[in-house]
Design an enzyme around this catalytic site. Sequence first.
Site, PDB file in Angstrom:
ATOM      1  N   TRP A   1       0.869  -1.186   0.000  1.00 13.59           N
ATOM      2  CA  TRP A   1       0.000   0.000   0.000  1.00 13.59           C
ATOM      3  C   TRP A   1       0.909   1.240   0.000  1.00 13.59           C
ATOM      4  O   TRP A   1       1.851   1.329   0.808  1.00 13.59           O
ATOM      5  CB  TRP A   1      -0.883  -0.041   1.255  1.00 13.59           C
ATOM      6  CG  TRP A   1      -1.802   1.136   1.431  1.00 13.59           C
ATOM      7  CD1 TRP A   1      -2.605   1.678   0.480  1.00 13.59           C
ATOM      8  CD2 TRP A   1      -2.018   1.874   2.632  1.00 13.59           C
ATOM      9  NE1 TRP A   1      -3.330   2.718   1.029  1.00 13.59           N
ATOM     10  CE2 TRP A   1      -2.980   2.861   2.345  1.00 13.59           C
ATOM     11  CE3 TRP A   1      -1.505   1.794   3.923  1.00 13.59           C
ATOM     12  CZ2 TRP A   1      -3.431   3.773   3.302  1.00 13.59           C
ATOM     13  CZ3 TRP A   1      -1.953   2.696   4.879  1.00 13.59           C
ATOM     14  CH2 TRP A   1      -2.904   3.674   4.561  1.00 13.59           C
TER      15      TRP A   1
ATOM     16  N   ASP B   1      -0.737  -5.433   9.760  1.00  8.76           N
ATOM     17  CA  ASP B   1      -1.704  -4.442   9.310  1.00  8.76           C
ATOM     18  C   ASP B   1      -2.971  -5.208   8.934  1.00  8.76           C
ATOM     19  O   ASP B   1      -2.988  -5.966   7.962  1.00  8.76           O
ATOM     20  CB  ASP B   1      -1.150  -3.691   8.092  1.00  8.76           C
ATOM     21  CG  ASP B   1      -2.120  -2.620   7.601  1.00  8.76           C
ATOM     22  OD1 ASP B   1      -3.223  -2.497   8.177  1.00  8.76           O
ATOM     23  OD2 ASP B   1      -1.772  -1.901   6.637  1.00  8.76           O
TER      24      ASP B   1
ATOM     25  N   LYS C   1     -13.284  -0.666   6.303  1.00 10.80           N
ATOM     26  CA  LYS C   1     -13.862  -1.533   5.285  1.00 10.80           C
ATOM     27  C   LYS C   1     -14.887  -2.502   5.870  1.00 10.80           C
ATOM     28  O   LYS C   1     -15.995  -2.617   5.370  1.00 10.80           O
ATOM     29  CB  LYS C   1     -12.744  -2.311   4.578  1.00 10.80           C
ATOM     30  CG  LYS C   1     -12.193  -1.638   3.368  1.00 10.80           C
ATOM     31  CD  LYS C   1     -11.382  -0.379   3.645  1.00 10.80           C
ATOM     32  CE  LYS C   1     -10.026  -0.659   4.222  1.00 10.80           C
ATOM     33  NZ  LYS C   1      -9.187   0.552   4.359  1.00 10.80           N
TER      34      LYS C   1
HETATM   35  N1  PLA Z   1      -3.625  -0.569   5.413  1.00 10.07           N
HETATM   36  C1  PLA Z   1      -3.913  -1.011   4.181  1.00 10.07           C
HETATM   37  C2  PLA Z   1      -3.210  -2.200   3.670  1.00 10.07           C
HETATM   38  C3  PLA Z   1      -4.863  -0.328   3.399  1.00 10.07           C
HETATM   39  O1  PLA Z   1      -5.122  -0.770   2.184  1.00 10.07           O
HETATM   40  C4  PLA Z   1      -5.504   0.808   3.923  1.00 10.07           C
HETATM   41  C5  PLA Z   1      -6.512   1.572   3.095  1.00 10.07           C
HETATM   42  C6  PLA Z   1      -5.181   1.198   5.227  1.00 10.07           C
HETATM   43  C7  PLA Z   1      -4.245   0.482   5.943  1.00 10.07           C
HETATM   44  C8  PLA Z   1      -5.767   2.389   5.919  1.00 10.07           C
HETATM   45  O2  PLA Z   1      -7.103   2.469   5.957  1.00 10.07           O
HETATM   46  P1  PLA Z   1      -7.851   3.412   7.005  1.00 10.07           P
HETATM   47  O3  PLA Z   1      -6.872   4.379   7.558  1.00 10.07           O
HETATM   48  O4  PLA Z   1      -8.907   4.071   6.203  1.00 10.07           O
HETATM   49  O5  PLA Z   1      -8.375   2.478   8.027  1.00 10.07           O
HETATM   50  N2  PLA Z   1      -6.341   1.561   1.714  1.00 10.07           N
HETATM   51  C9  PLA Z   1      -7.343   2.122   0.821  1.00 10.07           C
HETATM   52  C10 PLA Z   1      -7.631   3.578   1.081  1.00 10.07           C
HETATM   53  C11 PLA Z   1      -8.661   1.361   0.942  1.00 10.07           C
HETATM   54  C12 PLA Z   1      -6.451   4.487   1.134  1.00 10.07           C
HETATM   55  O6  PLA Z   1      -5.540   4.425   0.306  1.00 10.07           O
HETATM   56  O7  PLA Z   1      -6.467   5.320   2.050  1.00 10.07           O
HETATM   57  C13 PLA Z   1      -6.818   1.933  -0.626  1.00 10.07           C
HETATM   58  O8  PLA Z   1      -7.546   2.274  -1.564  1.00 10.07           O
HETATM   59  O9  PLA Z   1      -5.711   1.396  -0.772  1.00 10.07           O
END
Ligand code: PLA
Length: 446
Positions: free
Chosen positions: A175, A256, A292
Amino acid sequence: MKTTQFSSSDRRIGALLRHLTAGSDSDHLSSVYASPTSGVTGGSVFAHLVQAPEDPILGVTVAYNKDPSPVKLNLGVGAYRTEEGKPLVLNVVRKAEQQLINDRTRIKEYLPIVGLVEFNKLSAKLILGADSPAIRENRITTVECLSGTGSLRVGGEFLAKHYHQKTIYITQPTWGNHPKIFTLAGLTVKTYRYYDPATRGLNFQGLLEDLGTAPAGSIVLLHACAHNPTGVDPTIQQWEQIRQLMRSKGLMPFFDSAYQGFASGSLDTDAKPIRMFVADGGECLVAQSYAKNMGLYGERVGALSIVCKSADVAGRVESQLKLVIRPMYSSPPIHGASIVAVILRDKNLFNEWTLELKAMADRIISMRKQLFEALRTRGTPGDWSHIIKQIGMFTFTGLNPAQVSFMTKEYHIYMTSDGRISMAGLSSKTVPHLADAIHAVVTKAV
Ligand code: PLA
């Protein structure tokens, strides 16, 4: 030192001030207002700033919102949509909110630094299991944080201050926010091999080699389930090998868990890798998000748990976590955590939640099947079986940035430039449009 230059407009404003404040010490005032740091008449003290790029994930939504096309489709950010393409507020969340509103004894005082204590206890139970030895022995501390991101950041800063190793290994790829969060937390970020583009599966050998050569004690970030962006998870047997290797080298696991329940549809199945690490009696960190699995994206509700060797250590760890949190945001918000607590404490609501969660996971799985079938019907060249093999919210399509940009330009389909698509953003109605676009882009050799 720079000398102050008075522009003609400065002089005009000075004259105006003298006029308006006739009889007072206007010369003094005019010089104050013309000061280059005052921001009123001089050039901006921020004039040297360059325009920062949009966030690679959230920026996709910004671009999507600007597109007037009626067929546009946002598969960028991982946010669940219904078959009608609408955001979903879970029924249990509505019920919990109604309960909260009806309760006239509820107040809006600050929460403690660690957040809502009942929420923390229930969150630990949800991720570690009700029968977890760490909970029974009271050797875990859980603090409410600002969703998954906030939990990772607080955990990162805590480790940077108090853990002897400052290097964290993250998967390649991961991510996009992970490296930024941990670098700003004060850790050194390195990567370990994870994904093999050739097989579109796990590079398990590379993973074992890289973790095997990491310096003893290094921190290792592990995606508990539904790896982002690849949708590729280790099997339970592979997790066991990872656990043995990490424990033998004293590597510190930092899980995570942003998608508990979203991968398999079962909260317990998705938490299994974490529970394996906790069952061996070793220490670890876990960042949880309710964005989510409860659809509480904007409520920013999550938790950081640190599993320790003894209750005594856990107590001291918590005292230090408070010192990290207090100057960062003082204390977390009350509303989202209250919703979660209402749902987790009530057997009926909890059961209803698991059904709604399973329905979301199943809809995503059905989108995988539909997209795979649609490409097969079109005779799209290439092996697309990874669409049905990958797990969780995302498919890592294998499309390159040029192909992605073609699909955005010609088909108004928005996704991250690494070719990741959010399956949760698709519906039966939009699958054909996406399949047409993929077919066009791979047969056009963009
Ligand atoms: N960790 C991972 C692996 C994630 O994909 C995301 C969110 C988070 C943590 C953090 O989410 P939160 O802070 O909202 O609880 N990833 C998303 C959104 C869904 C983003 O980028 O913020 C994504 O589209 O990858």
